[in-house]
Scaffold this motif. Structure first.
Motif, PDB file in Angstrom:
ATOM      1  N   LEU A 178       0.840  -1.204   0.000  1.00 21.00           N
ATOM      2  CA  LEU A 178       0.000   0.000   0.000  1.00 21.00           C
ATOM      3  C   LEU A 178       0.871   1.248   0.000  1.00 21.00           C
ATOM      4  CD1 LEU A 178      -2.735   1.404   0.215  1.00 21.00           C
ATOM      5  CD2 LEU A 178      -2.637   1.062   2.701  1.00 21.00           C
ATOM      6  N   ASP A 179       1.956   1.247   0.787  1.00 23.30           N
ATOM      7  CA  ASP A 179       2.873   2.394   0.817  1.00 23.30           C
ATOM      8  C   ASP A 179       3.462   2.666  -0.558  1.00 23.30           C
ATOM      9  OD1 ASP A 179       2.464   2.750   3.515  1.00 23.30           O
ATOM     10  OD2 ASP A 179       4.287   1.672   4.132  1.00 23.30           O
ATOM     11  N   ARG A 180       3.686   1.602  -1.321  1.00 21.33           N
ATOM     12  CA  ARG A 180       4.290   1.748  -2.651  1.00 21.33           C
ATOM     13  C   ARG A 180       3.234   1.953  -3.730  1.00 21.33           C
ATOM     14  NH1 ARG A 180       6.060  -2.619  -4.244  1.00 21.33           N
ATOM     15  NH2 ARG A 180       5.735  -4.063  -2.499  1.00 21.33           N
ATOM     16  N   CYS A 181       1.987   2.113  -3.299  1.00 22.57           N
ATOM     17  CA  CYS A 181       0.880   2.393  -4.231  1.00 22.57           C
ATOM     18  C   CYS A 181       0.720   1.294  -5.272  1.00 22.57           C
ATOM     19  CB  CYS A 181       1.071   3.740  -4.933  1.00 22.57           C
ATOM     20  SG  CYS A 181       1.112   5.150  -3.787  1.00 22.57           S
ATOM     21  N   PRO A 221      -0.134  -7.816 -10.997  1.00 22.39           N
ATOM     22  CA  PRO A 221       0.403  -9.129 -10.605  1.00 22.39           C
ATOM     23  C   PRO A 221       0.833  -9.174  -9.146  1.00 22.39           C
ATOM     24  CG  PRO A 221       1.210  -8.524 -12.775  1.00 22.39           C
ATOM     25  CD  PRO A 221       0.489  -7.312 -12.243  1.00 22.39           C
ATOM     26  N   GLU A 222       1.455  -8.099  -8.648  1.00 21.93           N
ATOM     27  CA  GLU A 222       1.907  -8.105  -7.258  1.00 21.93           C
ATOM     28  C   GLU A 222       0.718  -8.137  -6.293  1.00 21.93           C
ATOM     29  OE1 GLU A 222       4.691  -5.558  -4.105  1.00 21.93           O
ATOM     30  OE2 GLU A 222       4.550  -4.939  -6.216  1.00 21.93           O
ATOM     31  N   ALA A 223      -0.311  -7.357  -6.602  1.00 21.65           N
ATOM     32  CA  ALA A 223      -1.501  -7.343  -5.739  1.00 21.65           C
ATOM     33  C   ALA A 223      -2.193  -8.700  -5.763  1.00 21.65           C
ATOM     34  CB  ALA A 223      -2.457  -6.241  -6.190  1.00 21.65           C
ATOM     35  N   ASN A 224      -2.300  -9.285  -6.951  1.00 22.38           N
ATOM     36  CA  ASN A 224      -2.950 -10.597  -7.060  1.00 22.38           C
ATOM     37  C   ASN A 224      -2.169 -11.678  -6.310  1.00 22.38           C
ATOM     38  OD1 ASN A 224      -5.010  -9.536  -8.609  1.00 22.38           O
ATOM     39  ND2 ASN A 224      -4.072 -10.098 -10.568  1.00 22.38           N
ATOM     40  N   ALA A 225      -0.833 -11.558  -6.336  1.00 18.68           N
ATOM     41  CA  ALA A 225      -0.007 -12.537  -5.613  1.00 18.68           C
ATOM     42  C   ALA A 225      -0.255 -12.436  -4.107  1.00 18.68           C
ATOM     43  CB  ALA A 225       1.462 -12.313  -5.932  1.00 18.68           C
ATOM     44  N   LEU A 226      -0.441 -11.220  -3.611  1.00 18.86           N
ATOM     45  CA  LEU A 226      -0.744 -11.040  -2.189  1.00 18.86           C
ATOM     46  C   LEU A 226      -2.101 -11.646  -1.832  1.00 18.86           C
ATOM     47  CD1 LEU A 226       0.509  -7.379  -1.719  1.00 18.86           C
ATOM     48  CD2 LEU A 226       1.495  -9.428  -0.660  1.00 18.86           C
ATOM     49  N   VAL A 227      -3.069 -11.481  -2.725  1.00 18.22           N
ATOM     50  CA  VAL A 227      -4.397 -12.066  -2.503  1.00 18.22           C
ATOM     51  C   VAL A 227      -4.299 -13.589  -2.458  1.00 18.22           C
ATOM     52  CG1 VAL A 227      -6.714 -12.381  -3.476  1.00 18.22           C
ATOM     53  CG2 VAL A 227      -5.631 -10.124  -3.521  1.00 18.22           C
ATOM     54  N   GLU A 228      -3.490 -14.171  -3.340  1.00 18.34           N
ATOM     55  CA  GLU A 228      -3.316 -15.626  -3.354  1.00 18.34           C
ATOM     56  C   GLU A 228      -2.644 -16.110  -2.070  1.00 18.34           C
ATOM     57  OE1 GLU A 228      -4.383 -18.167  -5.559  1.00 18.34           O
ATOM     58  OE2 GLU A 228      -5.647 -16.408  -5.901  1.00 18.34           O
ATOM     59  N   ARG A 229      -1.668 -15.341  -1.612  1.00 15.88           N
ATOM     60  CA  ARG A 229      -1.023 -15.714  -0.348  1.00 15.88           C
ATOM     61  C   ARG A 229      -2.033 -15.731   0.790  1.00 15.88           C
ATOM     62  NH1 ARG A 229       3.965 -11.961   0.941  1.00 15.88           N
ATOM     63  NH2 ARG A 229       3.696 -12.945   2.998  1.00 15.88           N
ATOM     64  N   HIS A 230      -2.882 -14.715   0.804  1.00 12.57           N
ATOM     65  CA  HIS A 230      -3.899 -14.661   1.862  1.00 12.57           C
ATOM     66  C   HIS A 230      -4.826 -15.870   1.783  1.00 12.57           C
ATOM     67  CE1 HIS A 230      -8.005 -13.543   3.260  1.00 12.57           C
ATOM     68  NE2 HIS A 230      -7.312 -13.201   4.336  1.00 12.57           N
ATOM     69  N   ARG A 231      -5.248 -16.223   0.588  1.00  7.70           N
ATOM     70  CA  ARG A 231      -6.176 -17.352   0.440  1.00  7.70           C
ATOM     71  C   ARG A 231      -5.503 -18.655   0.842  1.00  7.70           C
ATOM     72  NH1 ARG A 231      -8.696 -20.650  -3.483  1.00  7.70           N
ATOM     73  NH2 ARG A 231      -7.073 -20.199  -5.007  1.00  7.70           N
ATOM     74  N   GLU A 232      -4.242 -18.816   0.492  1.00  8.46           N
ATOM     75  CA  GLU A 232      -3.507 -20.039   0.856  1.00  8.46           C
ATOM     76  C   GLU A 232      -3.321 -20.153   2.372  1.00  8.46           C
ATOM     77  OE1 GLU A 232       0.114 -19.916  -1.303  1.00  8.46           O
ATOM     78  OE2 GLU A 232      -0.837 -20.181  -3.270  1.00  8.46           O
ATOM     79  N   ILE A 233      -2.957 -19.054   3.007  1.00 12.41           N
ATOM     80  CA  ILE A 233      -2.754 -19.089   4.458  1.00 12.41           C
ATOM     81  C   ILE A 233      -4.083 -19.332   5.166  1.00 12.41           C
ATOM     82  CG2 ILE A 233      -2.103 -17.729   6.481  1.00 12.41           C
ATOM     83  CD1 ILE A 233      -0.077 -16.266   4.661  1.00 12.41           C
ATOM     84  N   PHE A 234      -5.112 -18.620   4.739  1.00 13.40           N
ATOM     85  CA  PHE A 234      -6.414 -18.751   5.394  1.00 13.40           C
ATOM     86  C   PHE A 234      -7.001 -20.145   5.194  1.00 13.40           C
ATOM     87  CE2 PHE A 234     -10.533 -17.612   6.950  1.00 13.40           C
ATOM     88  CZ  PHE A 234     -10.314 -16.482   7.737  1.00 13.40           C
ATOM     89  N   SER A 235      -6.645 -20.806   4.108  1.00 11.24           N
ATOM     90  CA  SER A 235      -7.165 -22.148   3.834  1.00 11.24           C
ATOM     91  C   SER A 235      -6.600 -23.192   4.788  1.00 11.24           C
ATOM     92  CB  SER A 235      -6.874 -22.549   2.379  1.00 11.24           C
ATOM     93  OG  SER A 235      -7.687 -21.791   1.490  1.00 11.24           O
ATOM     94  N   ASN A 236      -5.647 -22.795   5.633  1.00  9.60           N
ATOM     95  CA  ASN A 236      -5.209 -23.691   6.699  1.00  9.60           C
ATOM     96  C   ASN A 236      -6.292 -23.853   7.760  1.00  9.60           C
ATOM     97  OD1 ASN A 236      -2.177 -24.511   6.481  1.00  9.60           O
ATOM     98  ND2 ASN A 236      -2.242 -22.372   5.835  1.00  9.60           N
ATOM     99  N   PHE A 237      -7.220 -22.899   7.808  1.00  6.61           N
ATOM    100  CA  PHE A 237      -8.308 -22.965   8.781  1.00  6.61           C
ATOM    101  C   PHE A 237      -9.502 -23.730   8.214  1.00  6.61           C
ATOM    102  CE2 PHE A 237      -6.270 -18.713   9.549  1.00  6.61           C
ATOM    103  CZ  PHE A 237      -5.441 -19.174  10.561  1.00  6.61           C
ATOM    104  N   PHE A 238      -9.873 -23.425   6.987  1.00 10.39           N
ATOM    105  CA  PHE A 238     -10.891 -24.156   6.237  1.00 10.39           C
ATOM    106  C   PHE A 238     -10.737 -23.755   4.771  1.00 10.39           C
ATOM    107  CE2 PHE A 238     -13.013 -20.327   7.906  1.00 10.39           C
ATOM    108  CZ  PHE A 238     -13.439 -19.717   6.729  1.00 10.39           C
ATOM    109  N   PRO A 239     -11.158 -24.607   3.839  1.00 13.71           N
ATOM    110  CA  PRO A 239     -10.998 -24.279   2.423  1.00 13.71           C
ATOM    111  C   PRO A 239     -11.688 -22.960   2.085  1.00 13.71           C
ATOM    112  CG  PRO A 239     -11.594 -26.580   2.693  1.00 13.71           C
ATOM    113  CD  PRO A 239     -11.750 -25.944   4.042  1.00 13.71           C
ATOM    114  N   LEU A 240     -10.912 -21.996   1.598  1.00 11.43           N
ATOM    115  CA  LEU A 240     -11.434 -20.668   1.312  1.00 11.43           C
ATOM    116  C   LEU A 240     -11.565 -20.477  -0.200  1.00 11.43           C
ATOM    117  CD1 LEU A 240     -12.189 -17.924   2.686  1.00 11.43           C
ATOM    118  CD2 LEU A 240      -9.864 -17.180   2.132  1.00 11.43           C
ATOM    119  N   THR A 241     -12.798 -20.430  -0.680  1.00  9.92           N
ATOM    120  CA  THR A 241     -13.020 -20.174  -2.102  1.00  9.92           C
ATOM    121  C   THR A 241     -12.804 -18.693  -2.394  1.00  9.92           C
ATOM    122  OG1 THR A 241     -15.378 -19.667  -1.849  1.00  9.92           O
ATOM    123  CG2 THR A 241     -14.774 -21.997  -2.103  1.00  9.92           C
TER     124      THR A 241
END
Length: 265
Positions: A183-186, A192-212
């Motif tokens: 966000l600081d770097r706008c 691609p960088e923003a989408n990669a962060l979203v994928e990381r979030h989905r992968e980490i959160f899917s450790n709790f339950f499968p996150l679509t």
């Protein structure tokens, strides 16, 4: 006592030794214990010796021996009964150990369904940081307890160690740091960088339950609209809650999902 000469019927024998008539018929069929005499009318009956054998069979069966082991104990003169019983006891000890482990797993599963995270409040603060509110964690069941996702969360939580929770916490902390830096770097939502962060979030959160992806969109809305979540993310960086929701929405669009109509599924 029943005399050897008179004997008793199969029904009476079953009652005397405490088994069913069907059991005695089975033992007769496999040659383990058969009635020794026959009446003038042709009925087979159990003598006193037969009854004593039946009592011994019942005793060893109640000790857990299988029918083949019982036969060996009763019919093989070389069989060491003590050794057979010690082996049976060792097997029983293994079963008790396995059952105790099963009981422990069931207890953890019950606790996980009721509490979610199986760590004390103090351990949660040490694991997730001083700002973590264990009361909010406990309150999650009231909101999500009837959902399939809570059940999946509990099933995974039941077997998760403190070290594994720490690893997940570290991964989420690193992601939140990288979100703030982006966000600081706008970084532009949909890049691609923003989408990669979203994928990381989905992968980490899917450790709790499968996150679509649709569920992730719903979470993004909550991060922005819920005062507690919004305050938390904006505490990392001003405006992070809204920007996080935006990058989730743009990633969803790239996968053919309309964020405005996305539902929890």
């Amino acid at each position: 006592m029943v005399s050897r000469e008179a004997g008793v019927t199969v029904g009476a024998a079953a009652e005397l030794v405490g088994v069913t008539v069907r059991t005695l018929h089975h033992w007769d069929e496999i040659g383990l214990a058969s009635p020794s005499v026959r009446t003038t009318a042709g009925y087979r009956q159990y003598t006193e010796a037969d009854l004593q054998r039946l009592h011994r069979i019942v005793a060893y069966r109640e000790a857990g021996l299988g029918l083949d082991a019982v036969r060996e104990v009763l019919d093989d003169a070389t069989a060491e009964i003590g050794a057979t019983l010690r082996e049976q006891r060792a097997q029983l000890a293994e079963r008790i150990h396995d059952l105790q482990q099963l009981d422990d797993r069931l207890e953890r599963m019950i606790q996980a369904h009721e509490r979610g995270i199986l760590l004390s409040d103090e351990a949660q603060s040490e694991t997730f940081g001083a700002e973590w509110d264990a009361r909010r964690s406990r309150g999650a069941r009231a909101v999500w307890g009837d959902s399939p996702q809570w059940a999946q969360f509990a099933e995974r939580s039941a077997s998760r160690t403190r070290e594994q929770w720490q690893a997940l916490s570290a991964a989420m902390t690193a992601l939140q740091r990288d979100l703030g830096d982006a966000l600081d770097r706008c970084v532009i939502p949909g890049s691609p960088e923003a989408n990669a962060l979203v994928e990381r979030h989905r992968e980490i959160f899917s450790n709790f339950f499968p996150l679509t992806r649709q569920m992730q969109v719903c979470l993004g809305r909550m991060f922005e609209s819920d005062p507690g979540f919004a305050t938390y993310y904006d505490g990392i960086r001003a405006g992070l809650a809204s920007w996080f929701r935006q990058i989730i929405d743009e990633s969803a669009r790239a996968h053919g999902i309309d964020p405005d109509t996305a539902t929890w599924r």
